[in-house]
Scaffold this motif. Sequence first.
Motif, PDB file in Angstrom:
ATOM      1  N   GLN A  10       0.832  -1.193   0.000  1.00 34.80           N
ATOM      2  CA  GLN A  10       0.000   0.000   0.000  1.00 34.80           C
ATOM      3  C   GLN A  10       0.866   1.243   0.000  1.00 34.80           C
ATOM      4  O   GLN A  10       1.983   1.239   0.501  1.00 34.80           O
ATOM      5  CB  GLN A  10      -0.921  -0.011   1.222  1.00 34.80           C
ATOM      6  N   VAL A  11       0.329   2.278  -0.582  1.00 40.60           N
ATOM      7  CA  VAL A  11       1.017   3.560  -0.662  1.00 40.60           C
ATOM      8  C   VAL A  11       0.351   4.511   0.321  1.00 40.60           C
ATOM      9  O   VAL A  11      -0.867   4.598   0.378  1.00 40.60           O
ATOM     10  CB  VAL A  11       0.927   4.138  -2.093  1.00 40.60           C
ATOM     11  N   LYS A  12       1.151   5.195   1.098  1.00 38.16           N
ATOM     12  CA  LYS A  12       0.605   6.175   2.030  1.00 38.16           C
ATOM     13  C   LYS A  12       0.539   7.534   1.359  1.00 38.16           C
ATOM     14  O   LYS A  12       1.489   7.970   0.709  1.00 38.16           O
ATOM     15  CB  LYS A  12       1.466   6.271   3.285  1.00 38.16           C
ATOM     16  N   LEU A  13      -0.593   8.183   1.524  1.00 41.39           N
ATOM     17  CA  LEU A  13      -0.789   9.534   1.014  1.00 41.39           C
ATOM     18  C   LEU A  13      -1.142  10.440   2.184  1.00 41.39           C
ATOM     19  O   LEU A  13      -1.813  10.026   3.124  1.00 41.39           O
ATOM     20  CB  LEU A  13      -1.945   9.567   0.008  1.00 41.39           C
ATOM     21  N   THR A  14      -0.716  11.660   2.098  1.00 48.51           N
ATOM     22  CA  THR A  14      -1.096  12.656   3.096  1.00 48.51           C
ATOM     23  C   THR A  14      -2.059  13.621   2.426  1.00 48.51           C
ATOM     24  O   THR A  14      -1.765  14.164   1.364  1.00 48.51           O
ATOM     25  CB  THR A  14       0.140  13.409   3.606  1.00 48.51           C
ATOM     26  N   VAL A  15      -3.211  13.805   3.044  1.00 50.04           N
ATOM     27  CA  VAL A  15      -4.246  14.666   2.491  1.00 50.04           C
ATOM     28  C   VAL A  15      -4.613  15.712   3.532  1.00 50.04           C
ATOM     29  O   VAL A  15      -4.826  15.391   4.694  1.00 50.04           O
ATOM     30  CB  VAL A  15      -5.502  13.847   2.116  1.00 50.04           C
ATOM     31  N   SER A  16      -4.675  16.945   3.100  1.00 52.05           N
ATOM     32  CA  SER A  16      -5.125  18.021   3.984  1.00 52.05           C
ATOM     33  C   SER A  16      -6.576  18.341   3.661  1.00 52.05           C
ATOM     34  O   SER A  16      -6.935  18.486   2.491  1.00 52.05           O
ATOM     35  CB  SER A  16      -4.274  19.276   3.778  1.00 52.05           C
ATOM     36  N   VAL A  17      -7.393  18.401   4.689  1.00 50.27           N
ATOM     37  CA  VAL A  17      -8.819  18.707   4.506  1.00 50.27           C
ATOM     38  C   VAL A  17      -9.200  19.861   5.423  1.00 50.27           C
ATOM     39  O   VAL A  17      -8.560  20.090   6.452  1.00 50.27           O
ATOM     40  CB  VAL A  17      -9.712  17.484   4.800  1.00 50.27           C
ATOM     41  N   LEU A  25     -15.813  13.510   8.977  1.00 49.01           N
ATOM     42  CA  LEU A  25     -15.204  12.191   8.776  1.00 49.01           C
ATOM     43  C   LEU A  25     -14.913  11.507  10.115  1.00 49.01           C
ATOM     44  O   LEU A  25     -15.156  10.304  10.275  1.00 49.01           O
ATOM     45  CB  LEU A  25     -13.925  12.320   7.949  1.00 49.01           C
ATOM     46  N   ARG A  26     -14.401  12.257  11.072  1.00 54.43           N
ATOM     47  CA  ARG A  26     -14.102  11.690  12.385  1.00 54.43           C
ATOM     48  C   ARG A  26     -15.390  11.250  13.089  1.00 54.43           C
ATOM     49  O   ARG A  26     -15.458  10.177  13.677  1.00 54.43           O
ATOM     50  CB  ARG A  26     -13.352  12.714  13.244  1.00 54.43           C
ATOM     51  N   GLY A  27     -16.439  12.066  12.972  1.00 58.13           N
ATOM     52  CA  GLY A  27     -17.721  11.699  13.572  1.00 58.13           C
ATOM     53  C   GLY A  27     -18.301  10.453  12.940  1.00 58.13           C
ATOM     54  O   GLY A  27     -18.849   9.585  13.631  1.00 58.13           O
ATOM     55  N   TRP A  28     -18.190  10.340  11.630  1.00 56.60           N
ATOM     56  CA  TRP A  28     -18.662   9.160  10.908  1.00 56.60           C
ATOM     57  C   TRP A  28     -17.928   7.920  11.422  1.00 56.60           C
ATOM     58  O   TRP A  28     -18.552   6.897  11.738  1.00 56.60           O
ATOM     59  CB  TRP A  28     -18.408   9.380   9.427  1.00 56.60           C
ATOM     60  N   ALA A  29     -16.604   8.028  11.531  1.00 55.55           N
ATOM     61  CA  ALA A  29     -15.805   6.901  12.008  1.00 55.55           C
ATOM     62  C   ALA A  29     -16.212   6.507  13.427  1.00 55.55           C
ATOM     63  O   ALA A  29     -16.397   5.311  13.728  1.00 55.55           O
ATOM     64  CB  ALA A  29     -14.322   7.241  11.948  1.00 55.55           C
ATOM     65  N   THR A  37      -9.054   6.286   8.987  1.00 53.31           N
ATOM     66  CA  THR A  37      -8.478   5.927   7.691  1.00 53.31           C
ATOM     67  C   THR A  37      -9.402   5.019   6.889  1.00 53.31           C
ATOM     68  O   THR A  37      -9.448   5.106   5.663  1.00 53.31           O
ATOM     69  CB  THR A  37      -7.105   5.249   7.849  1.00 53.31           C
ATOM     70  N   SER A  38     -10.150   4.166   7.561  1.00 50.47           N
ATOM     71  CA  SER A  38     -11.091   3.280   6.881  1.00 50.47           C
ATOM     72  C   SER A  38     -12.210   4.075   6.219  1.00 50.47           C
ATOM     73  O   SER A  38     -12.601   3.804   5.077  1.00 50.47           O
ATOM     74  CB  SER A  38     -11.682   2.288   7.888  1.00 50.47           C
ATOM     75  N   VAL A  39     -12.712   5.073   6.913  1.00 44.20           N
ATOM     76  CA  VAL A  39     -13.770   5.920   6.367  1.00 44.20           C
ATOM     77  C   VAL A  39     -13.240   6.736   5.185  1.00 44.20           C
ATOM     78  O   VAL A  39     -13.895   6.827   4.139  1.00 44.20           O
ATOM     79  CB  VAL A  39     -14.342   6.852   7.465  1.00 44.20           C
ATOM     80  N   VAL A  40     -12.051   7.286   5.325  1.00 40.66           N
ATOM     81  CA  VAL A  40     -11.475   8.086   4.243  1.00 40.66           C
ATOM     82  C   VAL A  40     -11.222   7.211   3.015  1.00 40.66           C
ATOM     83  O   VAL A  40     -11.517   7.609   1.890  1.00 40.66           O
ATOM     84  CB  VAL A  40     -10.183   8.795   4.705  1.00 40.66           C
ATOM     85  N   LEU A  41     -10.719   5.998   3.219  1.00 42.72           N
ATOM     86  CA  LEU A  41     -10.494   5.092   2.095  1.00 42.72           C
ATOM     87  C   LEU A  41     -11.802   4.755   1.392  1.00 42.72           C
ATOM     88  O   LEU A  41     -11.868   4.736   0.159  1.00 42.72           O
ATOM     89  CB  LEU A  41      -9.800   3.807   2.560  1.00 42.72           C
ATOM     90  N   GLN A  42     -12.864   4.530   2.164  1.00 43.73           N
ATOM     91  CA  GLN A  42     -14.169   4.273   1.560  1.00 43.73           C
ATOM     92  C   GLN A  42     -14.609   5.461   0.706  1.00 43.73           C
ATOM     93  O   GLN A  42     -15.103   5.286  -0.407  1.00 43.73           O
ATOM     94  CB  GLN A  42     -15.221   3.984   2.637  1.00 43.73           C
ATOM     95  N   CYS A  43     -14.417   6.651   1.210  1.00 41.75           N
ATOM     96  CA  CYS A  43     -14.782   7.859   0.443  1.00 41.75           C
ATOM     97  C   CYS A  43     -13.997   7.940  -0.856  1.00 41.75           C
ATOM     98  O   CYS A  43     -14.565   8.233  -1.918  1.00 41.75           O
ATOM     99  CB  CYS A  43     -14.520   9.109   1.279  1.00 41.75           C
ATOM    100  N   VAL A  44     -12.708   7.674  -0.788  1.00 44.30           N
ATOM    101  CA  VAL A  44     -11.872   7.743  -1.987  1.00 44.30           C
ATOM    102  C   VAL A  44     -12.308   6.682  -2.994  1.00 44.30           C
ATOM    103  O   VAL A  44     -12.477   6.967  -4.186  1.00 44.30           O
ATOM    104  CB  VAL A  44     -10.375   7.587  -1.629  1.00 44.30           C
ATOM    105  N   GLU A  45     -12.504   5.445  -2.526  1.00 43.83           N
ATOM    106  CA  GLU A  45     -12.900   4.364  -3.431  1.00 43.83           C
ATOM    107  C   GLU A  45     -14.226   4.663  -4.125  1.00 43.83           C
ATOM    108  O   GLU A  45     -14.344   4.510  -5.347  1.00 43.83           O
ATOM    109  CB  GLU A  45     -13.000   3.043  -2.674  1.00 43.83           C
TER     110      GLU A  45
END
Length: 78
Positions: A10-17, A25-29, A37-45
Amino acid sequence: MIKTSTRETQVKLTVSVPPSLHVLLRGWALCEGRELTSVVLQCVELSVRQLKSNGSIPNAAIRAYEAACDERLAVGGL
């Protein structure tokens, strides 16, 4: 015959939001008992699938992605 699976590194990416998006996103998680990270990955996918289906991703990028998938399948013996 035992088939071994190859795991893609896997490749690590740094994203600023913006802070407000981080709160969402934190509340969703937290609500789902998941890692952020699981929630963010779902959003990206999901976003990438949608962008691909509506033609927003350049064809050259799609071809490179499909070639990489084909290579992974060949290495995995499928």
